[in-house]
Every structure is written in structure tokens, then in C-alpha cells.
Design an enzyme around this catalytic site. Structure first.
Site, short mmCIF file in Angstrom:
data_model
loop_
_atom_site.label_atom_id
_atom_site.label_comp_id
_atom_site.label_asym_id
_atom_site.label_seq_id
_atom_site.Cartn_x
_atom_site.Cartn_y
_atom_site.Cartn_z
N HIS A 7 46.01 41.80 42.27
CA HIS A 7 44.81 41.36 42.99
C HIS A 7 45.22 40.21 43.91
O HIS A 7 45.71 39.19 43.45
CB HIS A 7 43.71 40.91 42.03
CG HIS A 7 42.36 40.91 42.65
ND1 HIS A 7 42.04 40.11 43.72
CD2 HIS A 7 41.24 41.61 42.36
CE1 HIS A 7 40.78 40.32 44.06
NE2 HIS A 7 40.28 41.23 43.24
N ALA A 8 45.02 40.37 45.20
CA ALA A 8 45.46 39.37 46.18
C ALA A 8 44.47 38.22 46.36
O ALA A 8 44.78 37.26 47.04
CB ALA A 8 45.71 40.05 47.53
N ASP A 9 43.29 38.31 45.75
CA ASP A 9 42.27 37.27 45.92
C ASP A 9 41.60 36.97 44.58
O ASP A 9 40.40 37.16 44.40
CB ASP A 9 41.25 37.73 46.96
CG ASP A 9 40.29 36.62 47.39
OD1 ASP A 9 40.62 35.44 47.19
OD2 ASP A 9 39.21 36.96 47.92
N PRO A 10 42.38 36.47 43.60
CA PRO A 10 41.84 36.27 42.26
C PRO A 10 41.05 34.97 42.11
O PRO A 10 41.61 33.91 41.92
CB PRO A 10 43.10 36.24 41.39
CG PRO A 10 44.14 35.66 42.29
CD PRO A 10 43.80 36.15 43.67
N ASN A 14 35.62 37.41 41.98
CA ASN A 14 36.25 38.72 42.01
C ASN A 14 36.75 39.21 40.66
O ASN A 14 36.98 40.39 40.47
CB ASN A 14 37.44 38.72 42.97
CG ASN A 14 37.02 38.67 44.42
OD1 ASN A 14 35.89 38.98 44.76
ND2 ASN A 14 37.93 38.28 45.29
#
Length: 95
Positions: A7-10, A14
């Protein structure tokens, strides 16, 4: 990465955790997620250990395994550059 997902935007908007079975991870935003292939997972682990051990060959092998360095590329030059960056990184940690 352990379960093959990235996951690039934890952040808390999210990702969450519920109370089932000791806490399961819940992902809300799949737009910044992807599967991580097994060879990339192994390469990433090798990369981290190579950096930790300050081992240029292991670092470059790991980058090649993850298809970051093209097979057949000029390894001597790449290893020279990697040696410089590993040295700088080590120097920064010692300050």
C-alpha cells in the site's frame, strides 16, 4: 509486503484493524495498492540485508532480481556507484 500486498499511502483513512482473531488488517483505498511478486519480495529482503551488511554485490544482485537493474548491464560501474552510496549512508549513520 509479508502477505504479498503493498500500500503506497498507508494512513488511518486507508487502513484499519478490527478486533477479530487478534486483529485483521482492513484496506479501504485500493487505488494505491498492488500485489508484490515473490521474486520482488525476496529481492527486497536481500536488498535490506545487503545494505545492512554494506555488501555491494548483494545489493546489486537484489536490484537485478527485482528488475531495477537490467541483466547484462555494466555491473562494474553500477557497483562503483552503489559502493559510493553505501559508504555515504554508513557515514551518515555514524554521525
Amino acid at each position: 509486503i509479508r502477505f504479498g500486498l503493498f500500500h503506497a499511502d498507508p494512513h488511518s483513512g486507508n487502513i484499519s484493524v478490527d478486533g477479530e482473531n487478534g486483529g485483521r488488517i482492513i484496506f479501504y483505498d485500493y487505488g494505491m495498492m498492488d500485489e508484490v511478486p515473490v521474486k520482488t519480495k525476496k529481492g527486497f529482503v536481500d536488498l535490506v540485508f545487503g545494505i545492512y551488511e554494506n555488501d555491494v554485490k548483494v545489493v546489486c544482485d537484489a536490484l537485478e532480481q527485482m528488475d531495477i537493474i537490467r541483466r547484462g548491464a555494466d555491473r562494474m560501474t553500477i557497483e562503483k556507484v552503489a559502493r559510493f552510496y553505501l559508504s555515504e549512508f554508513k557515514t551518515t549513520l555514524e554521525k
